[in-house]
Structure formats: C-alpha cells, structure tokens
Motif scaffolding. Structure first.
Motif, PDB file in Angstrom:
ATOM      1  N   LEU A   4       1.044  -1.489  -0.275  1.00  0.00           N
ATOM      2  CA  LEU A   4      -0.194  -0.001  -0.170  1.00  0.00           C
ATOM      3  C   LEU A   4       0.912   1.747  -0.317  1.00  0.00           C
ATOM      4  O   LEU A   4       1.629   1.344   1.139  1.00  0.00           O
ATOM      5  N   ALA A   5       0.870   1.576  -1.013  1.00  0.00           N
ATOM      6  CA  ALA A   5       1.717   3.468  -0.786  1.00  0.00           C
ATOM      7  C   ALA A   5       1.099   4.093  -0.118  1.00  0.00           C
ATOM      8  O   ALA A   5      -0.407   5.066  -1.084  1.00  0.00           O
ATOM      9  N   VAL A   6       0.666   5.066   0.757  1.00  0.00           N
ATOM     10  CA  VAL A   6       0.218   5.620   1.236  1.00  0.00           C
ATOM     11  C   VAL A   6       0.925   7.658   1.322  1.00  0.00           C
ATOM     12  O   VAL A   6       2.455   7.544   1.344  1.00  0.00           O
ATOM     13  N   HIS A   7       0.672   8.097   2.008  1.00  0.00           N
ATOM     14  CA  HIS A   7       1.429   9.262   2.097  1.00  0.00           C
ATOM     15  C   HIS A   7       2.266   9.399   2.806  1.00  0.00           C
ATOM     16  O   HIS A   7       3.952  10.209   3.173  1.00  0.00           O
ATOM     17  N   GLY A   8       1.468   9.535   4.815  1.00  0.00           N
ATOM     18  CA  GLY A   8       2.541   9.861   5.255  1.00  0.00           C
ATOM     19  C   GLY A   8       2.098  11.241   6.253  1.00  0.00           C
ATOM     20  O   GLY A   8       1.830  11.886   5.479  1.00  0.00           O
ATOM     21  N   SER A   9       2.460  10.672   7.731  1.00  0.00           N
ATOM     22  CA  SER A   9       2.173  11.742   8.102  1.00  0.00           C
ATOM     23  C   SER A   9       2.362  11.400   9.658  1.00  0.00           C
ATOM     24  O   SER A   9       2.800  10.489   9.927  1.00  0.00           O
ATOM     25  N   ALA A  10       2.733  12.416   9.952  1.00  0.00           N
ATOM     26  CA  ALA A  10       3.167  13.012  11.470  1.00  0.00           C
ATOM     27  C   ALA A  10       2.019  12.675  12.895  1.00  0.00           C
ATOM     28  O   ALA A  10       2.458  12.643  13.967  1.00  0.00           O
ATOM     29  N   VAL A  11       1.392  12.787  12.008  1.00  0.00           N
ATOM     30  CA  VAL A  11      -0.186  12.319  12.757  1.00  0.00           C
ATOM     31  C   VAL A  11       0.191  11.170  13.482  1.00  0.00           C
ATOM     32  O   VAL A  11      -0.572  10.175  12.615  1.00  0.00           O
ATOM     33  N   PRO A  12      -0.122  10.887  14.776  1.00  0.00           N
ATOM     34  CA  PRO A  12      -0.006   9.081  15.369  1.00  0.00           C
ATOM     35  C   PRO A  12      -1.235   8.629  15.003  1.00  0.00           C
ATOM     36  O   PRO A  12      -1.025   7.218  14.364  1.00  0.00           O
ATOM     37  N   GLY A 185     -18.392  16.462   3.946  1.00  0.00           N
ATOM     38  CA  GLY A 185     -18.191  15.088   3.770  1.00  0.00           C
ATOM     39  C   GLY A 185     -16.440  14.543   3.548  1.00  0.00           C
ATOM     40  O   GLY A 185     -16.236  15.430   2.276  1.00  0.00           O
ATOM     41  N   ALA A 186     -15.557  14.398   4.654  1.00  0.00           N
ATOM     42  CA  ALA A 186     -14.606  14.628   4.515  1.00  0.00           C
ATOM     43  C   ALA A 186     -13.981  13.480   3.295  1.00  0.00           C
ATOM     44  O   ALA A 186     -13.599  12.009   3.748  1.00  0.00           O
ATOM     45  N   HIS A 187     -13.340  13.731   2.563  1.00  0.00           N
ATOM     46  CA  HIS A 187     -12.834  13.334   1.278  1.00  0.00           C
ATOM     47  C   HIS A 187     -11.884  12.799   1.559  1.00  0.00           C
ATOM     48  O   HIS A 187     -10.873  13.310  -0.068  1.00  0.00           O
ATOM     49  N   LEU A 188     -11.128  12.121   2.584  1.00  0.00           N
ATOM     50  CA  LEU A 188      -9.802  12.053   2.769  1.00  0.00           C
ATOM     51  C   LEU A 188      -9.676  10.639   3.212  1.00  0.00           C
ATOM     52  O   LEU A 188     -10.621  10.691   4.228  1.00  0.00           O
ATOM     53  N   LEU A 189      -8.399  10.204   4.386  1.00  0.00           N
ATOM     54  CA  LEU A 189      -7.882   8.967   4.375  1.00  0.00           C
ATOM     55  C   LEU A 189      -7.658   8.776   5.388  1.00  0.00           C
ATOM     56  O   LEU A 189      -7.990   7.250   6.285  1.00  0.00           O
ATOM     57  N   ALA A 190      -7.301   9.568   6.228  1.00  0.00           N
ATOM     58  CA  ALA A 190      -7.139   9.514   7.799  1.00  0.00           C
ATOM     59  C   ALA A 190      -6.944  10.785   8.389  1.00  0.00           C
ATOM     60  O   ALA A 190      -6.660  12.036   7.397  1.00  0.00           O
ATOM     61  N   PRO A 191      -6.536  10.531   9.135  1.00  0.00           N
ATOM     62  CA  PRO A 191      -6.453  12.131  10.425  1.00  0.00           C
ATOM     63  C   PRO A 191      -5.201  12.841   9.774  1.00  0.00           C
ATOM     64  O   PRO A 191      -4.308  12.220   9.721  1.00  0.00           O
ATOM     65  N   GLY A 192      -4.952  13.648   9.931  1.00  0.00           N
ATOM     66  CA  GLY A 192      -3.841  14.815   9.698  1.00  0.00           C
ATOM     67  C   GLY A 192      -4.754  16.001   9.590  1.00  0.00           C
ATOM     68  O   GLY A 192      -5.343  16.724  10.133  1.00  0.00           O
ATOM     69  N   ARG A 193      -3.524  17.043   8.864  1.00  0.00           N
ATOM     70  CA  ARG A 193      -3.648  18.645   9.128  1.00  0.00           C
ATOM     71  C   ARG A 193      -4.929  18.745   8.711  1.00  0.00           C
ATOM     72  O   ARG A 193      -5.516  19.544   8.460  1.00  0.00           O
ATOM     73  N   PHE A 194      -5.106  17.682   7.327  1.00  0.00           N
ATOM     74  CA  PHE A 194      -6.288  18.315   6.613  1.00  0.00           C
ATOM     75  C   PHE A 194      -7.729  18.101   7.192  1.00  0.00           C
ATOM     76  O   PHE A 194      -8.952  18.679   7.531  1.00  0.00           O
ATOM     77  N   THR A 195      -8.050  17.503   8.207  1.00  0.00           N
ATOM     78  CA  THR A 195      -9.102  16.913   9.406  1.00  0.00           C
ATOM     79  C   THR A 195      -8.997  18.162  10.405  1.00  0.00           C
ATOM     80  O   THR A 195     -10.276  18.114  10.654  1.00  0.00           O
TER      81      THR A 195
END
Length: 240
Positions: A4-12, A185-195
C-alpha cells in the motif's frame, strides 16, 4: 506481496487508521500487506519495493494528482512491481463516504439530516487531479437522492488546497443560499492537518476520514486481485 503506497503523516492517529485498514485487507484477502510511505514516515515506499521486487502496489490515494502520476511511478521504475490504479473515482469510496456522513448526522441527533453537503478533498493543481472528489460528490448526491427524501440535498465538491472553491467558500455560499445544516463529508483517508482544518471550519457536522471503512479495504483487495489476474494471464500467454 501487496504494498500500500500511502502519503504518510506525522499525526499518530493516521498510522493507527492505516493499520486498521491493513488488518482488514489481510483478513479479506489472506495476503500479507505492507505499507510504504511517500513522505514523513518510515519505511518509505522506495525501501519497501526494494525489499519486495515484483510486488503489486496499490496507491492509497483518492486523487490522480502529482503523487499518483509522478512520485509513485518514479519510485517503482525498474523494480518489476505492478502499479494498480489509485482509488480516484472508485464507487466504494462514495459508498464509504455516504456511511461516514450518516454516522456524522447521527452524532447530531437520531433523526438529524444535513440539508446540504460539501465533499471536501485535499485538492490538486494538476489536470484531472480533482476528478476523484468531483465524481465522489456526484455519486454521493445519487445515493442521497435514492434515500427518497422530500427535498433533494445539494452536494458540492470543495478543496483544502491548490483548487477552488475552498471549503470555507462553499460553506459560505450554501449558507447564503439558506441552508442551515451544512455537513462536510471528508474525502480524506486518515487524520492529519486537513482533517484538523475541517474540524475548525464551522460546519454543522464533519464526517470521519475513510481509510478504515470496510469498503475501502474491499476496494484495495479488488485492485490487487485485478492486477494479479492480469499478471497471471500475461505469464500464461508468454508461456504459449
């Protein structure tokens, strides 16, 4: 091997969300899944595909922007890996967003319903990079219409960066048109700065990100199985 190629985030919480997705993918497919990151976290995608040449790589990306069109193919060049399409335009994404929206509405009350919806994507400046968000909004509108409510619910796409309208602009426009219960509706994958940004936008309610919804895992497995089928067919033809 499935990568799985994911962006990555500093948010745990982002890593925890992707871990839940990976566990569901493995349970559905019986295949080991490994995560490779494009930024911030380790292991990097480059490290993972070097360790697993010839793997099937599924980009966990909701848009066909720079990462999908440039970054990931560059990393895979010469590795023998098979790159599948990302999740842009995937029907399961819209269905998952519909489920998350209903969850967000129920948090406001057992019979609460939004009278307008903003589908909020990350945003891209590349041609076609926002098509996934636009198509998701159109499909969500169709799902809401199929509910048979007395009044159609307008659904509009908006973006957090690099494209317009912004979420704040879309929210102001809908409120100016008389809509009081505007959901995002969050068209986003995971918690982070956008959420985090969406949480402060002042909408009536905001849905949770999508990656750990079971329909996303099903979509990933479908991508993997399609790629494996293509590879097996190609190998059979070469053996003839």
């Amino acid at each position: 091997m499935l990568v799985l190629a994911v962006h990555g985030s500093a948010v745990p919480a982002a890593a925890a969300t992707i871990s839940r997705l990976t566990a569901t993918v493995e349970a559905l497919s019986g295949i080991r899944a490994v995560v490779g990151h494009l930024d911030v976290q380790r292991p990097s995608l480059a490290e993972v595909v070097r360790a697993h040449p010839g793997a099937v790589v599924v980009p966990l990306l909701l848009g066909d922007g720079y990462h999908r069109r440039v970054d990931v193919p560059a990393v895979l060049d010469g590795t023998g890996c098979v790159l599948t399409p990302g999740l842009s335009g995937e029907r399961g994404v819209a269905q998952a967003l519909y489920g998350r929206l209903r969850e967000a509405e129920r948090r406001r009350g057992p019979y609460a319903r939004a009278d307008a919806v903003i589908v909020a994507g990350a945003g891209s400046s590349r041609p076609g990079g926002n098509d996934g968000t636009r198509l998701c909004a159109a499909r969500l509108a169709a799902l809401l219409e199929a509910d048979g409510g007395p009044v159609p619910v307008p659904v509009v796409p908006a973006y957090l960066t690099s494209a317009g309208p912004t979420v704040a602009e879309a929210l102001a426009s809908l409120r100016g048109a008389g809509f009081g219960r505007v959901a995002v509706g969050a068209h986003l994958l995971a918690p982070g700065r956008f959420t985090h940004a969406l949480a402060g936008v002042g909408a009536w309610t905001v849905s949770e990100p999508l990656a750990d919804h079971p329909l996303l895992a099903r979509s990933v497995v479908d991508r993997y199985e399609s790629a494996r089928g293509t590879r097996v067919l190609r190998a059979a033809r070469l053996a003839c």
